[in-house]
Scaffold this motif. Structure first.
Motif, PDB file in Angstrom:
ATOM      1  N   GLU A  66       0.832  -1.200   0.000  1.00 10.18           N
ATOM      2  CA  GLU A  66       0.000   0.000   0.000  1.00 10.18           C
ATOM      3  C   GLU A  66       0.866   1.247   0.000  1.00 10.18           C
ATOM      4  O   GLU A  66       1.912   1.310   0.653  1.00 10.18           O
ATOM      5  N   LEU A  67       0.423   2.252  -0.746  1.00 12.83           N
ATOM      6  CA  LEU A  67       1.068   3.560  -0.778  1.00 12.83           C
ATOM      7  C   LEU A  67      -0.025   4.614  -0.789  1.00 12.83           C
ATOM      8  O   LEU A  67      -0.742   4.764  -1.786  1.00 12.83           O
ATOM      9  N   HIS A  68      -0.189   5.301   0.333  1.00 12.70           N
ATOM     10  CA  HIS A  68      -1.197   6.350   0.474  1.00 12.70           C
ATOM     11  C   HIS A  68      -2.573   5.906  -0.022  1.00 12.70           C
ATOM     12  O   HIS A  68      -3.229   6.588  -0.812  1.00 12.70           O
ATOM     13  N   GLY A  69      -2.997   4.740   0.462  1.00 13.07           N
ATOM     14  CA  GLY A  69      -4.332   4.268   0.166  1.00 13.07           C
ATOM     15  C   GLY A  69      -4.493   3.536  -1.149  1.00 13.07           C
ATOM     16  O   GLY A  69      -5.567   2.990  -1.426  1.00 13.07           O
ATOM     17  N   ARG A  70      -3.465   3.490  -1.990  1.00 11.99           N
ATOM     18  CA  ARG A  70      -3.511   2.737  -3.249  1.00 11.99           C
ATOM     19  C   ARG A  70      -2.796   1.413  -3.048  1.00 11.99           C
ATOM     20  O   ARG A  70      -1.722   1.360  -2.422  1.00 11.99           O
ATOM     21  N   GLY A 304       0.601   8.140 -11.782  1.00  7.59           N
ATOM     22  CA  GLY A 304       1.692   8.965 -11.294  1.00  7.59           C
ATOM     23  C   GLY A 304       2.209   8.692  -9.909  1.00  7.59           C
ATOM     24  O   GLY A 304       3.376   8.952  -9.616  1.00  7.59           O
ATOM     25  N   MET A 305       1.381   8.164  -9.014  1.00  3.87           N
ATOM     26  CA  MET A 305       1.733   8.082  -7.599  1.00  3.87           C
ATOM     27  C   MET A 305       3.027   7.331  -7.334  1.00  3.87           C
ATOM     28  O   MET A 305       3.964   7.849  -6.719  1.00  3.87           O
ATOM     29  N   TYR A 306       3.108   6.096  -7.794  1.00  2.00           N
ATOM     30  CA  TYR A 306       4.266   5.248  -7.474  1.00  2.00           C
ATOM     31  C   TYR A 306       5.547   5.820  -8.070  1.00  2.00           C
ATOM     32  O   TYR A 306       6.582   5.903  -7.401  1.00  2.00           O
ATOM     33  N   LEU A 307       5.476   6.231  -9.331  1.00  2.00           N
ATOM     34  CA  LEU A 307       6.678   6.720 -10.007  1.00  2.00           C
ATOM     35  C   LEU A 307       7.187   8.011  -9.383  1.00  2.00           C
ATOM     36  O   LEU A 307       8.396   8.176  -9.157  1.00  2.00           O
ATOM     37  N   LEU A 308       6.287   8.934  -9.107  1.00  2.00           N
ATOM     38  CA  LEU A 308       6.721  10.214  -8.569  1.00  2.00           C
ATOM     39  C   LEU A 308       7.223  10.089  -7.141  1.00  2.00           C
ATOM     40  O   LEU A 308       8.231  10.713  -6.772  1.00  2.00           O
ATOM     41  N   MET A 309       6.564   9.287  -6.328  1.00  2.00           N
ATOM     42  CA  MET A 309       6.956   9.168  -4.926  1.00  2.00           C
ATOM     43  C   MET A 309       8.082   8.154  -4.717  1.00  2.00           C
ATOM     44  O   MET A 309       9.131   8.470  -4.173  1.00  2.00           O
ATOM     45  N   HIS A 310       7.837   6.931  -5.163  1.00  2.00           N
ATOM     46  CA  HIS A 310       8.757   5.846  -4.832  1.00  2.00           C
ATOM     47  C   HIS A 310      10.029   5.874  -5.685  1.00  2.00           C
ATOM     48  O   HIS A 310      11.114   5.553  -5.197  1.00  2.00           O
ATOM     49  N   GLY A 313      11.112  10.221  -5.718  1.00  2.00           N
ATOM     50  CA  GLY A 313      11.320  10.772  -4.382  1.00  2.00           C
ATOM     51  C   GLY A 313      10.512  12.002  -4.034  1.00  2.00           C
ATOM     52  O   GLY A 313      10.871  12.737  -3.112  1.00  2.00           O
ATOM     53  N   TRP A 314       9.421  12.243  -4.722  1.00  2.00           N
ATOM     54  CA  TRP A 314       8.586  13.402  -4.400  1.00  2.00           C
ATOM     55  C   TRP A 314       7.822  13.169  -3.095  1.00  2.00           C
ATOM     56  O   TRP A 314       7.497  12.042  -2.724  1.00  2.00           O
ATOM     57  N   GLU A 315       7.480  14.265  -2.415  1.00  2.00           N
ATOM     58  CA  GLU A 315       6.585  14.200  -1.272  1.00  2.00           C
ATOM     59  C   GLU A 315       5.139  14.069  -1.776  1.00  2.00           C
ATOM     60  O   GLU A 315       4.798  14.517  -2.876  1.00  2.00           O
ATOM     61  N   TYR A 316       4.297  13.496  -0.917  1.00  2.00           N
ATOM     62  CA  TYR A 316       2.901  13.263  -1.294  1.00  2.00           C
ATOM     63  C   TYR A 316       2.202  14.562  -1.688  1.00  2.00           C
ATOM     64  O   TYR A 316       1.469  14.614  -2.690  1.00  2.00           O
ATOM     65  N   ALA A 317       2.413  15.633  -0.925  1.00  2.00           N
ATOM     66  CA  ALA A 317       1.756  16.907  -1.219  1.00  2.00           C
ATOM     67  C   ALA A 317       2.186  17.446  -2.581  1.00  2.00           C
ATOM     68  O   ALA A 317       1.365  18.004  -3.323  1.00  2.00           O
ATOM     69  N   ALA A 318       3.463  17.271  -2.917  1.00  2.00           N
ATOM     70  CA  ALA A 318       3.958  17.743  -4.213  1.00  2.00           C
ATOM     71  C   ALA A 318       3.346  16.941  -5.346  1.00  2.00           C
ATOM     72  O   ALA A 318       3.031  17.494  -6.419  1.00  2.00           O
ATOM     73  N   VAL A 319       3.157  15.646  -5.136  1.00  2.00           N
ATOM     74  CA  VAL A 319       2.523  14.800  -6.149  1.00  2.00           C
ATOM     75  C   VAL A 319       1.100  15.275  -6.408  1.00  2.00           C
ATOM     76  O   VAL A 319       0.675  15.461  -7.556  1.00  2.00           O
ATOM     77  N   GLN A 320       0.350  15.493  -5.340  1.00  2.00           N
ATOM     78  CA  GLN A 320      -1.039  15.909  -5.500  1.00  2.00           C
ATOM     79  C   GLN A 320      -1.149  17.282  -6.166  1.00  2.00           C
ATOM     80  O   GLN A 320      -2.044  17.510  -6.994  1.00  2.00           O
ATOM     81  N   GLU A 324      -2.977  17.880  -9.816  1.00  2.00           N
ATOM     82  CA  GLU A 324      -4.061  18.837  -9.993  1.00  2.00           C
ATOM     83  C   GLU A 324      -3.757  19.789 -11.149  1.00  2.00           C
ATOM     84  O   GLU A 324      -4.644  20.113 -11.954  1.00  2.00           O
ATOM     85  N   LYS A 325      -2.506  20.221 -11.281  1.00  2.00           N
ATOM     86  CA  LYS A 325      -2.116  21.053 -12.435  1.00  2.00           C
ATOM     87  C   LYS A 325      -2.285  20.276 -13.735  1.00  2.00           C
ATOM     88  O   LYS A 325      -2.740  20.813 -14.754  1.00  2.00           O
ATOM     89  N   MET A 326      -1.928  19.005 -13.688  1.00  2.00           N
ATOM     90  CA  MET A 326      -2.049  18.155 -14.865  1.00  2.00           C
ATOM     91  C   MET A 326      -3.517  17.987 -15.262  1.00  2.00           C
ATOM     92  O   MET A 326      -3.890  18.086 -16.440  1.00  2.00           O
TER      93      MET A 326
END
Length: 354
Positions: A66-70, A304-310, A313-320, A324-326
């Motif tokens: 699991e990664l942030h609910g996914r 995007g979640m896994y690639l950007l974070m894991h 190395g992005w933070e969760y807030a930066a991913v979100q 949203e911009k995307m």
């Protein structure tokens, strides 16, 4: 890919088998026993190794990471960026419909004839392509493989699903399949030349291979997706993450050459500029664009979640914030964006010894 002994047709979830492709550890196969219930998420591998080549799936393979609910697969050490939860599976089914539209309401392009006998769908996902194929061709024994047990239990009687990793040793019989099919495997394969060679080996002389892959880069012909914009950065981020993982997102531009090097002949490349949104004038392309927009907006976090974070190395807030911009950029009427989706099909020569 291992031996084939599963119940077809009206399966319960216990009947989905782990016919795994064989990472060998101390001479034993990477397989475990099944239980349909999913427990708490775990980063553990598949549990105890067993010498059996085909048994049902253990609890551990359903104890998704699991990664942030996914949730994500728990098949050995395979690194795959896509989640396997309901939201991700909905996007896969949207993508299936979109792919059918790209191919003029066909499941495939390869000229396999009206009565194929044996067909393999690699990376079957929710199994929707394999189900549709099995319904359309009752003559065929159809097998779908994937690293996640997310396929339905009730399927056509000529279809079986197996849990397997196509990157491991293939142990299906040589010269066996009339068609080996795969699609949207970008970012998931560590050795594309080897994968194509294994597929070649498993196809019977005169049989076909087909692969549909997306060029992840979002483009425009009128300059409405400029460098530095969220949609332009999308492709660059995916490509960078793929190179870091050793699993490229650029296979579509290399596939034709790789298929020829694997031994296939009569390689055909069918590339479509798939619009994002309803901006085209042509009615067919407008419909296709609407489906592509739905596919992308439905699955932004899934992709995007896994690639950007894991990986990056992005933070969760930066991913979100970026997603949203995307999303805003995708929904804007100020672009004429598209992606290239390429379908390749190729034949194994008849003069290969059977």
């Amino acid at each position: 890919m291992s031996g084939i002994t599963a119940q077809a047709g009206e399966n319960t979830s216990e009947d989905v088998v782990a016919a795994t492709s064989t990472a060998q550890t101390a001479g034993q196969s990477n397989i475990a026993e099944a239980n349909p219930s999913a427990g708490e998420d775990s980063d553990s591998a598949l549990g105890e190794w067993t010498s059996s080549s085909t048994v049902s799936i253990s609890d551990t393979i359903r104890n998704y990471r699991e990664l942030h609910g996914r949730t994500y697969h728990n098949f050995g050490n395979t690194e795959y960026w896509g989640p396997n939860d309901d939201a991700a599976n909905e996007q896969l089914d949207i993508g299936h419909h979109m792919n059918n539209l790209i191919l003029d309401n066909k499941l495939f392009l390869a000229p396999i004839g009206k009565t194929p006998q044996r067909v393999l769908d690699v990376g079957t996902g929710t199994g929707i392509w394999a189900i549709d194929f099995a319904d359309e061709f009752p003559s065929a024994e159809v097998i779908g493989t994937d690293i996640s047990p997310i396929q339905p239990s009730w399927v056509p009687p000529n279809l079986r699903f197996y849990i397997d990793d196509a990157q491991l040793e293939w142990t299906f019989p040589e010269n066996h399949f009339d068609l080996v099919h795969m699609r949207t495997m970008i970012g998931s394969i560590d050795d594309w030349p080897l994968l194509y060679k294994r597929a070649f080996k498993s196809i019977k002389p005169g049989g076909y291979f087909e692969d549909s892959e997306t060029d992840i880069r979002i483009r425009s012909d009128n300059g409405s997706v400029p460098p530095g914009s969220p949609m332009y950065d999308w492709g660059e981020l995916f490509i960078g993450a793929g190179e870091k993982m050793g699993r490229t997102f650029l296979v579509a531009e290399r596939a034709k050459k790789l298929l020829e090097e694997a031994g296939f002949v009569d390689v055909v490349e069918h590339t479509v500029k798939v619009p994002i949104g309803s901006w085209p004038q042509d009615d067919r392309m407008k419909e296709l664009g609407r489906w592509n927009l739905l596919f992308l907006t439905t699955g932004l976090e899934s992709m995007g979640m896994y690639l950007l974070m894991h990986i990056l190395g992005w933070e969760y807030a930066a991913v979100q914030a970026y997603l949203e911009k995307m999303r805003t950029a995708l929904l804007s009427k100020d672009h004429q964006a598209y992606v290239n989706i390429s379908t390749f099909y190729a034949r194994k020569p008849e003069d290969i010894p059977a």
